[in-house]
Write a protein that holds these residues in place. Structure first.
Motif, PDB file in Angstrom:
ATOM      1  N   ASP A   1     -10.916 -26.140 -20.789  1.00 31.55           N
ATOM      2  CA  ASP A   1     -10.672 -27.587 -20.794  1.00 31.55           C
ATOM      3  C   ASP A   1     -10.190 -28.037 -19.417  1.00 31.55           C
ATOM      4  OD1 ASP A   1      -9.786 -30.222 -21.266  1.00 31.55           O
ATOM      5  OD2 ASP A   1      -9.198 -29.746 -23.310  1.00 31.55           O
ATOM      6  N   ARG A   2     -10.924 -28.952 -18.796  1.00 29.83           N
ATOM      7  CA  ARG A   2     -10.563 -29.493 -17.480  1.00 29.83           C
ATOM      8  C   ARG A   2     -10.000 -30.912 -17.588  1.00 29.83           C
ATOM      9  NH1 ARG A   2     -10.736 -24.784 -16.312  1.00 29.83           N
ATOM     10  NH2 ARG A   2     -12.479 -23.738 -15.357  1.00 29.83           N
ATOM     11  N   VAL A   3      -9.933 -31.431 -18.820  1.00 30.70           N
ATOM     12  CA  VAL A   3      -9.412 -32.783 -19.045  1.00 30.70           C
ATOM     13  C   VAL A   3      -7.929 -32.742 -19.390  1.00 30.70           C
ATOM     14  CG1 VAL A   3      -9.624 -34.870 -20.460  1.00 30.70           C
ATOM     15  CG2 VAL A   3     -11.682 -33.634 -19.741  1.00 30.70           C
ATOM     16  N   VAL A   4      -7.572 -31.875 -20.331  1.00 22.94           N
ATOM     17  CA  VAL A   4      -6.176 -31.726 -20.741  1.00 22.94           C
ATOM     18  C   VAL A   4      -5.649 -30.433 -20.119  1.00 22.94           C
ATOM     19  CG1 VAL A   4      -4.595 -31.466 -22.689  1.00 22.94           C
ATOM     20  CG2 VAL A   4      -6.601 -32.947 -22.899  1.00 22.94           C
ATOM     21  N   PRO A   5      -4.594 -30.528 -19.307  1.00 22.20           N
ATOM     22  CA  PRO A   5      -4.039 -29.313 -18.695  1.00 22.20           C
ATOM     23  C   PRO A   5      -3.600 -28.290 -19.751  1.00 22.20           C
ATOM     24  CG  PRO A   5      -3.142 -31.276 -17.646  1.00 22.20           C
ATOM     25  CD  PRO A   5      -3.904 -31.739 -18.854  1.00 22.20           C
ATOM     26  N   HIS A   6      -3.849 -27.033 -19.455  1.00 25.28           N
ATOM     27  CA  HIS A   6      -3.529 -25.936 -20.373  1.00 25.28           C
ATOM     28  C   HIS A   6      -2.061 -25.991 -20.805  1.00 25.28           C
ATOM     29  CE1 HIS A   6      -4.501 -22.083 -22.234  1.00 25.28           C
ATOM     30  NE2 HIS A   6      -3.342 -21.643 -21.801  1.00 25.28           N
ATOM     31  N   ARG A   7      -1.176 -26.296 -19.885  1.00 22.01           N
ATOM     32  CA  ARG A   7       0.252 -26.342 -20.213  1.00 22.01           C
ATOM     33  C   ARG A   7       0.557 -27.420 -21.246  1.00 22.01           C
ATOM     34  NH1 ARG A   7       1.743 -30.685 -17.438  1.00 22.01           N
ATOM     35  NH2 ARG A   7       0.783 -31.114 -15.441  1.00 22.01           N
ATOM     36  N   GLN A   8      -0.215 -28.525 -21.221  1.00 20.43           N
ATOM     37  CA  GLN A   8       0.003 -29.575 -22.212  1.00 20.43           C
ATOM     38  C   GLN A   8      -0.541 -29.180 -23.582  1.00 20.43           C
ATOM     39  OE1 GLN A   8      -1.061 -33.544 -21.118  1.00 20.43           O
ATOM     40  NE2 GLN A   8       0.377 -33.581 -19.415  1.00 20.43           N
ATOM     41  N   LEU A   9      -1.659 -28.462 -23.601  1.00 19.78           N
ATOM     42  CA  LEU A   9      -2.177 -27.941 -24.864  1.00 19.78           C
ATOM     43  C   LEU A   9      -1.151 -27.007 -25.502  1.00 19.78           C
ATOM     44  CD1 LEU A   9      -5.796 -27.121 -23.645  1.00 19.78           C
ATOM     45  CD2 LEU A   9      -5.208 -28.892 -25.314  1.00 19.78           C
ATOM     46  N   LEU A  10      -0.619 -26.085 -24.700  1.00 19.37           N
ATOM     47  CA  LEU A  10       0.373 -25.135 -25.202  1.00 19.37           C
ATOM     48  C   LEU A  10       1.662 -25.823 -25.620  1.00 19.37           C
ATOM     49  CD1 LEU A  10      -0.023 -22.167 -22.699  1.00 19.37           C
ATOM     50  CD2 LEU A  10      -0.717 -22.239 -25.103  1.00 19.37           C
ATOM     51  N   ALA A  11       2.096 -26.824 -24.869  1.00 21.17           N
ATOM     52  CA  ALA A  11       3.339 -27.527 -25.193  1.00 21.17           C
ATOM     53  C   ALA A  11       3.258 -28.171 -26.567  1.00 21.17           C
ATOM     54  CB  ALA A  11       3.649 -28.581 -24.128  1.00 21.17           C
ATOM     55  N   LEU A  12       2.119 -28.788 -26.880  1.00 24.53           N
ATOM     56  CA  LEU A  12       1.967 -29.430 -28.182  1.00 24.53           C
ATOM     57  C   LEU A  12       1.966 -28.387 -29.297  1.00 24.53           C
ATOM     58  CD1 LEU A  12       1.675 -32.188 -29.500  1.00 24.53           C
ATOM     59  CD2 LEU A  12      -0.802 -31.933 -29.310  1.00 24.53           C
ATOM     60  N   MET A  13       1.261 -27.291 -29.093  1.00 24.33           N
ATOM     61  CA  MET A  13       1.224 -26.222 -30.096  1.00 24.33           C
ATOM     62  C   MET A  13       2.608 -25.617 -30.298  1.00 24.33           C
ATOM     63  SD  MET A  13      -2.221 -24.268 -28.891  1.00 24.33           S
ATOM     64  CE  MET A  13      -3.821 -25.072 -28.877  1.00 24.33           C
ATOM     65  N   ASP A  14       3.308 -25.362 -29.198  1.00 14.44           N
ATOM     66  CA  ASP A  14       4.625 -24.727 -29.265  1.00 14.44           C
ATOM     67  C   ASP A  14       5.678 -25.626 -29.905  1.00 14.44           C
ATOM     68  OD1 ASP A  14       3.591 -22.453 -28.086  1.00 14.44           O
ATOM     69  OD2 ASP A  14       4.361 -22.925 -26.086  1.00 14.44           O
ATOM     70  N   ALA A  15       5.512 -26.940 -29.803  1.00 18.19           N
ATOM     71  CA  ALA A  15       6.492 -27.879 -30.361  1.00 18.19           C
ATOM     72  C   ALA A  15       6.349 -28.048 -31.863  1.00 18.19           C
ATOM     73  CB  ALA A  15       6.371 -29.236 -29.669  1.00 18.19           C
ATOM     74  N   ALA A  16       5.217 -27.649 -32.413  1.00 18.32           N
ATOM     75  CA  ALA A  16       4.972 -27.821 -33.842  1.00 18.32           C
ATOM     76  C   ALA A  16       5.894 -26.907 -34.653  1.00 18.32           C
ATOM     77  CB  ALA A  16       3.520 -27.527 -34.169  1.00 18.32           C
ATOM     78  N   PRO A  17       6.423 -27.413 -35.761  1.00 15.60           N
ATOM     79  CA  PRO A  17       7.296 -26.584 -36.600  1.00 15.60           C
ATOM     80  C   PRO A  17       6.515 -25.500 -37.338  1.00 15.60           C
ATOM     81  CG  PRO A  17       6.943 -28.730 -37.614  1.00 15.60           C
ATOM     82  CD  PRO A  17       6.265 -28.764 -36.275  1.00 15.60           C
ATOM     83  N   GLY A  18       7.232 -24.457 -37.711  1.00  8.67           N
ATOM     84  CA  GLY A  18       6.610 -23.378 -38.483  1.00  8.67           C
ATOM     85  C   GLY A  18       5.648 -22.578 -37.641  1.00  8.67           C
ATOM     86  N   HIS A  19       4.619 -22.120 -38.274  1.00 12.59           N
ATOM     87  CA  HIS A  19       3.602 -21.307 -37.621  1.00 12.59           C
ATOM     88  C   HIS A  19       2.243 -21.960 -37.837  1.00 12.59           C
ATOM     89  CE1 HIS A  19       6.531 -18.176 -36.881  1.00 12.59           C
ATOM     90  NE2 HIS A  19       6.912 -18.296 -38.144  1.00 12.59           N
ATOM     91  N   PRO A  20       1.942 -23.003 -37.054  1.00 13.68           N
ATOM     92  CA  PRO A  20       0.660 -23.680 -37.264  1.00 13.68           C
ATOM     93  C   PRO A  20      -0.507 -22.767 -36.907  1.00 13.68           C
ATOM     94  CG  PRO A  20       1.670 -24.457 -35.249  1.00 13.68           C
ATOM     95  CD  PRO A  20       2.675 -23.568 -35.930  1.00 13.68           C
ATOM     96  N   CYS A  21      -1.621 -23.034 -37.523  1.00 11.35           N
ATOM     97  CA  CYS A  21      -2.856 -22.311 -37.227  1.00 11.35           C
ATOM     98  C   CYS A  21      -3.362 -22.785 -35.860  1.00 11.35           C
ATOM     99  CB  CYS A  21      -3.869 -22.610 -38.318  1.00 11.35           C
ATOM    100  SG  CYS A  21      -5.396 -21.681 -38.176  1.00 11.35           S
ATOM    101  N   THR A  22      -3.767 -21.867 -35.014  1.00  7.41           N
ATOM    102  CA  THR A  22      -4.328 -22.212 -33.711  1.00  7.41           C
ATOM    103  C   THR A  22      -5.574 -21.374 -33.460  1.00  7.41           C
ATOM    104  OG1 THR A  22      -2.974 -20.597 -32.534  1.00  7.41           O
ATOM    105  CG2 THR A  22      -2.076 -22.816 -32.712  1.00  7.41           C
ATOM    106  N   LYS A  23      -6.519 -21.970 -32.771  1.00 11.33           N
ATOM    107  CA  LYS A  23      -7.713 -21.232 -32.402  1.00 11.33           C
ATOM    108  C   LYS A  23      -8.220 -21.754 -31.060  1.00 11.33           C
ATOM    109  CE  LYS A  23     -11.972 -19.259 -34.069  1.00 11.33           C
ATOM    110  NZ  LYS A  23     -12.867 -19.067 -35.198  1.00 11.33           N
ATOM    111  N   TRP A  24      -8.520 -20.826 -30.177  1.00 14.09           N
ATOM    112  CA  TRP A  24      -9.052 -21.137 -28.857  1.00 14.09           C
ATOM    113  C   TRP A  24     -10.545 -20.819 -28.832  1.00 14.09           C
ATOM    114  CZ3 TRP A  24      -6.190 -23.457 -25.108  1.00 14.09           C
ATOM    115  CH2 TRP A  24      -4.806 -23.491 -25.312  1.00 14.09           C
ATOM    116  N   TYR A  25     -11.284 -21.637 -28.112  1.00 15.44           N
ATOM    117  CA  TYR A  25     -12.735 -21.483 -27.992  1.00 15.44           C
ATOM    118  C   TYR A  25     -13.093 -21.425 -26.508  1.00 15.44           C
ATOM    119  CZ  TYR A  25     -12.499 -23.148 -32.797  1.00 15.44           C
ATOM    120  OH  TYR A  25     -12.189 -23.292 -34.120  1.00 15.44           O
ATOM    121  N   ALA A  26     -14.136 -20.684 -26.180  1.00 11.50           N
ATOM    122  CA  ALA A  26     -14.606 -20.570 -24.790  1.00 11.50           C
ATOM    123  C   ALA A  26     -15.481 -21.783 -24.453  1.00 11.50           C
ATOM    124  CB  ALA A  26     -15.367 -19.269 -24.590  1.00 11.50           C
ATOM    125  N   ILE A  27     -14.837 -22.958 -24.453  1.00 14.56           N
ATOM    126  CA  ILE A  27     -15.523 -24.228 -24.175  1.00 14.56           C
ATOM    127  C   ILE A  27     -14.618 -25.092 -23.311  1.00 14.56           C
ATOM    128  CG2 ILE A  27     -16.894 -24.221 -26.305  1.00 14.56           C
ATOM    129  CD1 ILE A  27     -14.821 -26.185 -27.498  1.00 14.56           C
TER     130      ILE A  27
END
Length: 102
Positions: free
Chosen positions: A52-78
């Motif tokens: 992803d060249r639109v949303v910085p990787h650190r912002q993607l991770l920050a949103l995932m990390d801020a979520a409560p519990g253990h949310p489902c996450t999946k990364w794609y080679a896109i």
């Protein structure tokens, strides 16, 4: 929600107790979305592109990390895009989360 829609999904998941599940694809982790996602009670599924060249990787991770519990996450080679495999995974997650036939 995808991109800006993903940010909106994060806000709604934290604000509206009626939201039972939310799919967040390529959403930014900024001050507003981080505030609301921390309050989410919904089942969450985060999807993002490793290229992803639109949303910085650190912002993607920050949103995932801020979520409560253990949310489902999946990364794609896109990049910052929707694909059939991503859509299929999201549909399957939502069906499971909402108790619908897949």
């Amino acid at each position: 929600g995808f991109s800006l829609g993903g940010q909106l999904a994060a806000i709604l998941a934290g604000d509206d107790p009626r939201v039972r599940s939310a799919g967040i694809v390529g959403g930014r982790g900024n001050g507003v979305t981080l505030y609301w996602i921390r309050r989410a009670h919904a089942q969450l599924f985060f999807q993002a592109g490793t290229e992803d060249r639109v949303v910085p990787h650190r912002q993607l991770l920050a949103l995932m990390d801020a979520a409560p519990g253990h949310p489902c996450t999946k990364w794609y080679a896109i990049g910052h895009e929707l694909t059939k495999p991503l859509d299929a995974d999201q549909a399957a997650f939502q069906a499971r989360a909402l108790g619908l036939p897949s």
